[in-house]
Design a protein around this motif. Structure first.
Motif, PDB file in Angstrom:
ATOM      1  N   GLY B 218      -7.351  -7.586  20.633  1.00 53.43           N
ATOM      2  CA  GLY B 218      -6.780  -6.400  21.272  1.00 53.43           C
ATOM      3  C   GLY B 218      -5.407  -6.024  20.754  1.00 53.43           C
ATOM      4  N   ARG B 219      -4.860  -6.786  19.811  1.00 51.29           N
ATOM      5  CA  ARG B 219      -3.495  -6.573  19.325  1.00 51.29           C
ATOM      6  C   ARG B 219      -3.441  -5.387  18.362  1.00 51.29           C
ATOM      7  N   ILE B 220      -2.331  -4.680  18.382  1.00 53.95           N
ATOM      8  CA  ILE B 220      -2.152  -3.512  17.514  1.00 53.95           C
ATOM      9  C   ILE B 220      -0.932  -3.754  16.637  1.00 53.95           C
ATOM     10  N   GLY B 221      -1.062  -3.508  15.334  1.00 50.42           N
ATOM     11  CA  GLY B 221       0.093  -3.647  14.454  1.00 50.42           C
ATOM     12  C   GLY B 221       0.168  -2.480  13.487  1.00 50.42           C
ATOM     13  N   ASP B 222       1.376  -2.191  13.064  1.00 48.38           N
ATOM     14  CA  ASP B 222       1.582  -1.115  12.090  1.00 48.38           C
ATOM     15  C   ASP B 222       1.064  -1.565  10.726  1.00 48.38           C
ATOM     16  N   LEU B 223       0.216  -0.748  10.097  1.00 49.15           N
ATOM     17  CA  LEU B 223      -0.420  -1.149   8.848  1.00 49.15           C
ATOM     18  C   LEU B 223       0.322  -0.631   7.614  1.00 49.15           C
ATOM     19  N   SER B 224       1.413   0.108   7.826  1.00 48.53           N
ATOM     20  CA  SER B 224       2.042   0.790   6.687  1.00 48.53           C
ATOM     21  C   SER B 224       2.512  -0.188   5.613  1.00 48.53           C
ATOM     22  N   ALA B 225       3.189  -1.229   6.031  1.00 47.03           N
ATOM     23  CA  ALA B 225       3.718  -2.182   5.056  1.00 47.03           C
ATOM     24  C   ALA B 225       2.584  -2.880   4.309  1.00 47.03           C
ATOM     25  N   LEU B 226       1.527  -3.163   5.047  1.00 48.62           N
ATOM     26  CA  LEU B 226       0.361  -3.809   4.442  1.00 48.62           C
ATOM     27  C   LEU B 226      -0.259  -2.904   3.381  1.00 48.62           C
ATOM     28  N   ALA B 227      -0.372  -1.630   3.718  1.00 49.58           N
ATOM     29  CA  ALA B 227      -0.932  -0.681   2.756  1.00 49.58           C
ATOM     30  C   ALA B 227      -0.064  -0.612   1.500  1.00 49.58           C
ATOM     31  N   ALA B 228       1.225  -0.573   1.718  1.00 48.68           N
ATOM     32  CA  ALA B 228       2.141  -0.461   0.583  1.00 48.68           C
ATOM     33  C   ALA B 228       2.008  -1.673  -0.333  1.00 48.68           C
ATOM     34  N   LYS B 229       1.960  -2.848   0.271  1.00 46.09           N
ATOM     35  CA  LYS B 229       1.852  -4.064  -0.533  1.00 46.09           C
ATOM     36  C   LYS B 229       0.509  -4.098  -1.279  1.00 46.09           C
ATOM     37  N   PRO B 252      -3.747   6.918  13.523  1.00 48.33           N
ATOM     38  CA  PRO B 252      -4.954   6.499  12.800  1.00 48.33           C
ATOM     39  C   PRO B 252      -4.604   5.743  11.523  1.00 48.33           C
ATOM     40  N   PRO B 253      -5.461   4.818  11.103  1.00 49.09           N
ATOM     41  CA  PRO B 253      -5.182   3.995   9.923  1.00 49.09           C
ATOM     42  C   PRO B 253      -4.950   4.826   8.667  1.00 49.09           C
ATOM     43  N   GLY B 254      -5.675   5.924   8.542  1.00 57.14           N
ATOM     44  CA  GLY B 254      -5.489   6.746   7.350  1.00 57.14           C
ATOM     45  C   GLY B 254      -4.052   7.238   7.218  1.00 57.14           C
ATOM     46  N   ASP B 255      -3.423   7.535   8.337  1.00 56.27           N
ATOM     47  CA  ASP B 255      -2.033   8.001   8.311  1.00 56.27           C
ATOM     48  C   ASP B 255      -1.065   6.891   7.909  1.00 56.27           C
ATOM     49  N   MET B 256      -1.531   5.647   7.984  1.00 58.12           N
ATOM     50  CA  MET B 256      -0.660   4.522   7.618  1.00 58.12           C
ATOM     51  C   MET B 256      -1.005   4.006   6.226  1.00 58.12           C
ATOM     52  N   GLY B 257      -1.872   4.732   5.538  1.00 57.67           N
ATOM     53  CA  GLY B 257      -2.130   4.379   4.150  1.00 57.67           C
ATOM     54  C   GLY B 257      -3.437   3.682   3.862  1.00 57.67           C
ATOM     55  N   ALA B 258      -4.279   3.493   4.856  1.00 63.10           N
ATOM     56  CA  ALA B 258      -5.564   2.835   4.588  1.00 63.10           C
ATOM     57  C   ALA B 258      -6.380   3.687   3.616  1.00 63.10           C
TER      58      ALA B 258
END
Lengths: 492, 452, 452, 492
Positions: B218-229, B252-258
């Motif tokens: 159920g945890r939510i985390g920002d994916l932006s840094a992961l996408a960048a890496k 949405p994940p797409g907005d964070m770079g997925a």
């Protein structure tokens, strides 16, 4: 007959649902609150009902008329099946409920499994594959697991020309090299060629029976024996099981694995392209490798065997193919259908399906070329070719001409072994009157094609759309809707 | 036999036309030893509708219906209210009894719906394009891994520990045969998702990182840094959404770079159904569209220039390419996609936003109430409508004890991760708009009893 | 508000076009003192689908569902199995949401069904013609009495004591205002219907004899002599059929000389529904067609000569003739007629015959089993699927005591005839194809307990 | 688009149901066994589903498009209502079950009754009438019973010209002489004429409000007071309650009885002509005469008051109108609908219905004559006449022309007070986009009629049938199907 897109008629302030107001709480969204609009249009409920009702009327379904799509087995979908699948006891239960609370659901899976095993004369069944092609994958994975278990790394799968298109794709996906086996002039597997190719590198032969030419593979038992003798396995594509259910058991022909399209033989609705369901029956040799999960019946009730409960006696299982237990909604429908027919009715199913197909074959072979008409009776589908049509006329013209006659066309350009193939599968749920109407219509269209009636090239005229430009669609794919302003801007 | 229109009179007339004596003559190609002379032994004969209904009804009543009890199960399948009009519309014979739209001139209904569906999914996920659906979330997830392999020509996929363990199992099953390398461990007992761990693990062999959002706990985390890496390392970020309702509330994940976003669409329009049929959602960036598996519907024009829709880019598919296809998938979940699309059209932006807000608010209420129960700790620092509570005893036993009290209280981590003893005290609790305050009170009361 | 498409933006734009400031301006013709300034007090605001479903579901669960218990109620409403396809088809939007077919060019679906329905009903009842349906059996029965008055120009109707007492009540209510004279007594405790009594009562003032077949106690009698006597006296014979399934087994009234046959069609396709909506059937001899009440569908041709159907002979109807109409009925039971017609089409001659045979056989089994219960006597010498048993105590109490044991054991004559003390020991027991042997055993067992 | 009749395609040996075999018993049919065939054709289930699905597609319904049939109130029919009505707890209960076993059903009737009474501001409600006209009858019977109870035998009912056609039929049926009251030039009841006619012989005045010209009867309170002063009662036809629900309570206007068409204001589906449902609300003066049965709420639960249980305090009841308790299936739907809207939503219903109608009126009055356009705003329906059309063109041509534009026509030739009347009722469940499309279409058709476009006389061209010959149908009525041989024989 124009129906605008929801993006053209909906608005972001409109909604067709009423949601109770949310209680005031402190957000715990971790700072990830959405900041941009999604740009999802909403419609009120009246507008929604009208949009989809109107769209539905641009579709053709088995409820509207004859749908002789060969190899797809478009038969009547009883509404009782829909009703049963919607019983709250089946529709409103969660896949991870404690097993004590889903004994009825597990019983449905088990009962259906028993029917399938008995009807096919096989040893066990894996229920979880989601569709026919998924079932093929399941069968091939079991074969590969079985070979690996005996340390026998084979690399080749043999696929006859007359096999379903998914067969080679599946074999390749499992890491096998795929080799074709030619067909005989009468439309069956070339036994000699097959036998010649067998050897220690051949993992399996994938055979469709009845095959895609609509013919029964007379030599299947001989093939099975030869394959087994060479250390391989026989996979049978069961998409055409409708032709033999109740009269022939694949287990008696030496098959090791076969998927069953519940959405074909057992009448779960196709729904415009799915969901399907493709349980796989296995021989004793392959059963230990079947995927998780499955259901076992014990003295204490039904037990779901999955990761937590599998234990040692299922150690050979090649693993899990889907998140949960398969297409429960389809199991309910299929079991309802099977019980409605019973052993006597299912036998009648294949008899009537074969009778209907032969009736069509013999009623039309004077105006359409039937390449294997001399090979004996067809099974549940009648195959024609484009031979004899006037210059410039093709199978596609026949198909589009049939649309104007009020029918869904047959399968076209499949199987590939026949030029301009037309594969007509009436199924057992068509009456003689419907067949006679179709025969008259197809005869008329065929005669126009043979005579070179130019008007036929423009068909359909009476459908919601004229012929659609598929090349344009593929060359410049437009897969999502974009605001006209955005399109205009992009063009500048 | 109610489904068989032929009468004996018809059958005789037709045999005559064919020129054979009997039905048996039409089965002459079946070897005699494989022909059954009579119907199969040991099976009952045909049954009336009434008899079948009775039998199925009896089995149905042996199940505990989610709607009849306090219900808190999630972990990849969520109970939401589906408007009655959805089920009505998908049962229109023209939708229900149509085949794959191979003849587009008489299948514009299905095709336009798929085009609308693709657009809805792409927007919801923050992606450019989406396909016409896949079997379910788990198979969509595996297909995404395979697609990343084709794009990056690398074979190592990093799977987040927060990915649904069944999705991991499916990927493992497939990878065993395709040779993909999967890096995965079971989740740690941690308030935050494992994003930093994943960032650290990315290397030059990595084809993709697969992360669930919100994750299995159920945890939510920002994916932006992961996408960048990932992008920096030439890898793709694949996000998995098992609860699409969440995207009414969170970015949405797409907005964070997925690069690829897949998911399970069951929450919208489809229902629980004991696990299937469900609906695989699959979306990605425009540049990867020709590597995308599954069916696609595209816009075109007809001979008179009118807008219309067709299945397109089928050169990627197995019935054309046979062994060179992008996947072996032949069927989609057309009818489930229709249900999803209708429900989403009813919701619209406003309805989805309101629905998500209500889900989250109820979940917060439930979390607060549960935290007040002695012996219960809340794991999550963030969540949408699902969170994990930690108990001092095996949560499997607790879940069963609650079920004995007619409370379906959550999914135990012991069931999901039978080999991870350290997780055995975890119970994943899902809360939706269908959860009432009485339900929450009943769960708290039940837990007090069971834990006492 | 999910059913209201207008947005506030729309509303403003439209007010602009109309040229008024606000909605209130459009209600300017309503006297100020009758205008409510705000929504009505004391009523709740709009509710979500989920909330409404919960409320209605709670009420539904407070009822004992016929299908859940041993069930033997009839007396004018019968529980039969309705195939699932019937309910599916009547929910097609094109049928469900159409109006009366005033524009026949776009209502051929409804019209052709009505034409087929009329033919089915006429054949089933052994009559020449039938109308497109009425409200229910009781109002059809009254309409037949009025029709007989118009034809014979006499005002005295003889009602059989075997006529459903609610049908009698309806006729009495109406006759009080029309001035018709109704001759009626409650039934006697007799194994045979009261045909001879009726024959003896016919005189030169009699407009019609109204006889139920099978009658309220389940008894069946030959109507031929009654018809002959009525005709000789210049009166009409009206037969009332409350259980049309019976006509799969027994001779239809039309074949025995009935001039008008009316009935309740609920048994075929419609279901119990706590009494409504039901389906009035109305058929008669060809010569009386222009005196027949209700809507009629007739065959005709269109401008191209194609066969088509229209509502016809509407000069009999109230919207044309106003105060000179044959009746004031404006609505029929169109959707119930559709359900009846679909179910009848599924049954066909063979299915109806088989269904009737099964009903009768099960009823005979039940009667034999009940006769073996101490304290139970069977009244009827003949019956179809319903019969009357006589008990030594008030059957109302027995029925309630059985209900307390979750057995719906029959309709007490005390409920139907509260003023006829001599009937208080009677219980009308109906048995259909939905009755199982277990149900019969449960009733026998329950009666043994209650009567002990 | 041709669909054969079941009599042409069915056979007596075919059936679409499977019936379990009957046990062997001794027949007790009293020697009345059927001896002749009934001649009922059967179809298999697939054929049945197809027959009716195809037939349905020759129909137009609100689900397909705008259906502006004035006075009929064709609004959206929510599927939730259908779902609730089909809950086994409502659909599968018998009207004569012991009251303890149907407390939920009685509660539905009672709750709906409470809503209706509150929304109308009246004193009580009779739930059992089966339709609007049946409700009128109920109201008139109560009035007559009340008059009889006070020994006051009045003989006349006054009905304005603008009343529904059923009103005079109902009054006549109850034994009253019917007298017309003229309308004023602005389309309302002529108050002076009415007052002049009042007297000791007038039992009741039947008023439709809003009236069939779509106008609110401004003087209704004054009329009521005058009627009451003269010892009569006011019956209000509530067919148009949709225009005022939530904003005006008829009880505040002095009405004594009013039926409510649940299939209009409260959205129970019309089903191609029924079933309807017409509960009648009563003033305190009429309440004692309301028909049996009805439901009362007591401390012990809900009680069904019928013959057995009525007792003395209901001695005034004029009796029973139907065999059982009325249209339960419609009550369930209506209560579902009412709860979905609530007090706030129902007020919005009438506001949007009136707004939509005025929008249509003002958008089309330049091309169509609107006889009462100057009488102020209309309520929920807009009335036009045929004035201004070219020679030989009629309202019927407009209607048939609209069919070709994809719309259901409005009500035509009603009300009778306007020549070639066209009564357009949009209801509140149409959006602005749908109205705009309709306005464009009707404008175009009207312009063609005004300009005398000959092609319009042939419309419809794009419907399942061209114009049908209604005269032929009435002159030589063919009401049932007859075997062609039988027809041929009869002709010889």
């Amino acid at each position: 007959l124009e129906e605008a897109l929801i993006f053209e008629i909906g608005s972001h302030e409109t909604t067709g649902v009423d949601i109770a107001p949310a209680p005031q709480v402190k957000s715990r969204l971790g700072g990830l609150e959405r900041r941009k609009p999604i740009a999802l249009p909403g419609l009120s409920e009246p507008e929604t009902v009208r949009h989809y009702t109107r769209l539905s009327r641009q579709n053709y379904g088995i409820d509207l008329g004859f749908f002789p799509l060969g190899s797809c087995t478009m038969k009547h979908n009883p509404r009782l099946n829909e009703k049963m699948a919607r019983l709250p006891g089946f529709a409103d239960i969660h896949p991870l409920q404690p097993q004590s609370t889903v004994q009825g659901a597990l019983a449905v899976i088990h009962e259906l499994a028993e029917w399938l095993v008995t009807l096919t004369g096989m040893h066990s069944v894996a229920m979880s594959p989601k569709a026919g092609a998924h079932g093929e994958l399941c069968g091939l994975l079991a074969i590969r697991a079985a070979l690996e278990a005996r340390g026998d790394a084979r690399s080749v799968v043999l696929v006859p020309e007359s096999a379903h298109g998914t067969n080679p794709a599946t074999a390749a996906f499992c890491g096998y090299a795929v080799e074709d086996i030619p067909a005989t002039p009468e439309g069956r597997v070339d036994l000699a060629a097959l036998k010649a190719r067998l050897g220690p590198d051949v993992a399996a032969v994938m055979i469709t029976n009845p095959n895609t030419c609509g013919l029964f593979e007379r030599d299947l038992r001989t093939i099975s024996e030869a394959v087994h003798a060479a250390g391989g396995f026989v996979y049978c594509d069961g998409a055409n099981f409708n032709a033999i259910v109740g009269r022939v058991r694949p287990g008696d022909l030496g098959v090791d694995a076969m998927h069953i399209n519940l959405h074909k033989t057992f009448s779960t609705p196709h729904g415009g392209g799915g969901p399907g369901s493709g349980p796989v029956v296995f021989s004793e040799a392959l059963s230990p490798y079947a995927p998780l999960p499955f259901v076992e019946k014990t003295a204490d009730g039904h037990v779901l065997i999955e990761e937590e409960t599998a234990g040692e006696h299922h150690a050979g299982s090649f693993g899990r193919m889907v998140a949960f237990h398969g297409q429960m909604g389809m199991f309910t429908r299929a079991l309802t259908y099977i019980m409605s027919h019973g052993a006597d009715g299912l036998r009648q199913v294949s008899e009537d399906a074969v009778l209907n197909a032969n009736y069509i074959l013999r009623s039309l072979e004077d105006v359409l070329d039937a390449p294997f008409a001399a090979s004996g009776p067809c099974m549940h589908e009648a195959l024609f070719s484009d031979k004899g049509m006037a210059e410039g006329f093709t199978t596609l013209d026949i198909a589009k001409g049939l649309i104007d006659e009020g029918f869904h066309p047959m399968t076209v350009y499949f199987p590939l072994v026949v030029h301009g193939a037309m594969l007509v599968e009436p199924t057992e749920t068509e009456g003689k009157a419907a067949l006679d109407q179709f025969i008259v219509a197809l005869r008329s269209v065929a005669q126009r094609a043979n005579a070179g009636d130019a008007a036929l090239k423009g068909a359909p005229y009476f459908a919601p759309r004229r012929r659609l430009d598929e090349t344009l669609a593929a060359r410049k794919p437009v897969l999502v809707w974009t605001e006209p302003e955005a399109v205009a801007e992009a063009a500048e | 036999m109610r489904y068989l229109p032929l009468t004996d009179t018809d059958r005789s007339a037709m045999l005559n036309v064919i020129g054979v004596q009997s039905i048996d003559d039409l089965f002459m190609d079946v070897p005699v030893e494989a022909q059954l002379a009579t119907k199969i032994d040991g099976l009952p004969d045909h049954a009336s509708e009434l008899a079948v209904e009775r039998h199925m009804g009896k089995l149905a009543r042996k199940n505990m219906v989610a709607g009849d009890v306090p219900f808190f199960l999630g972990a990849g399948a969520y109970r939401h209210h589906v408007p009655a009009s959805v089920d009505h519309l998908i049962q229109r014979g023209e939708f229900l009894t149509a085949y794959t739209p191979y003849q587009p001139e008489i299948a514009q209904g299905t095709l336009q719906v798929l085009f609308e569906f693709q657009t809805q999914v792409a927007r919801l996920f923050g992606c450019d394009v989406a396909n016409a659906s896949m079997y379910d979330g788990s198979t969509a997830c595996w297909e995404a891994i395979g697609m990343a392999r084709r794009i990056t020509r690398r074979g190592k996929a990093l799977l987040s520990s927060g990915l649904h363990p069944h999705y991991v199992s499916v990927a493992r099953t497939m990878a065993r045969f395709t040779g993909d390398q999967l890096v995965y461990t079971t989740p740690r007992v941690d308030a935050e998702p494992d994003i930093q761990t994943l960032i650290d693990a990315i290397d030059g062999d990595t084809s993709c990182v697969v992360v669930q959002y919100p994750d299995i706990l159920g945890r939510i985390g920002d994916l932006s840094a992961l996408a960048a890496k990932a992008h920096a390392a030439g890898a793709l970020l694949i996000a998995v959404v098992t609860e699409p309702v969440a995207l009414g509330a969170i970015t949405p994940p797409g907005d964070m770079g997925a690069d690829i976003v897949v998911g399970e669409g069951q929450s919208i329009g489809v229902g629980l159904q004991f696990g299937g049929p469900y609906l695989g959602l699959f979306a990605c960036k425009q540049k990867y569209v020709r590597q995308m598996p599954g069916r696609l519907c595209g816009e075109t024009v007809d001979a008179e220039g009118k807008r219309g829709f067709v299945l397109t880019l089928s050169t990627r598919e197995q019935h054309i390419r046979r062994e060179k296809a992008t996947s072996n998938i032949c069927t989609n979940s057309g009818l489930c996609a229709l249900a999803f699309s209708i429900h989403m059209t009813l919701l619209g932006e406003r309805g989805l936003t309101d629905l998500a807000a209500l889900n989250h608010a109820r979940a917060v209420q439930a979390a607060e109430a549960l935290e007040a129960v002695p012996g219960v700790r809340l794991l999550n620092s963030s969540f949408f409508n699902e969170f994990t509570i930690l108990l001092d005893q095996d949560a499997r036993e607790v879940a069963r004890a609650l079920a004995d009290r007619d409370i379906l209280g959550g999914v135990s981590l012991g069931r999901l991760f039978p080999d991870a003893a350290e997780l055995s005290g975890g119970l994943v609790v899902a809360v939706t708009e269908t959860t009432t305050e009485d339900d929450i009170a009943a769960l708290c009361g039940g837990l007090k009893e069971v834990l006492a």
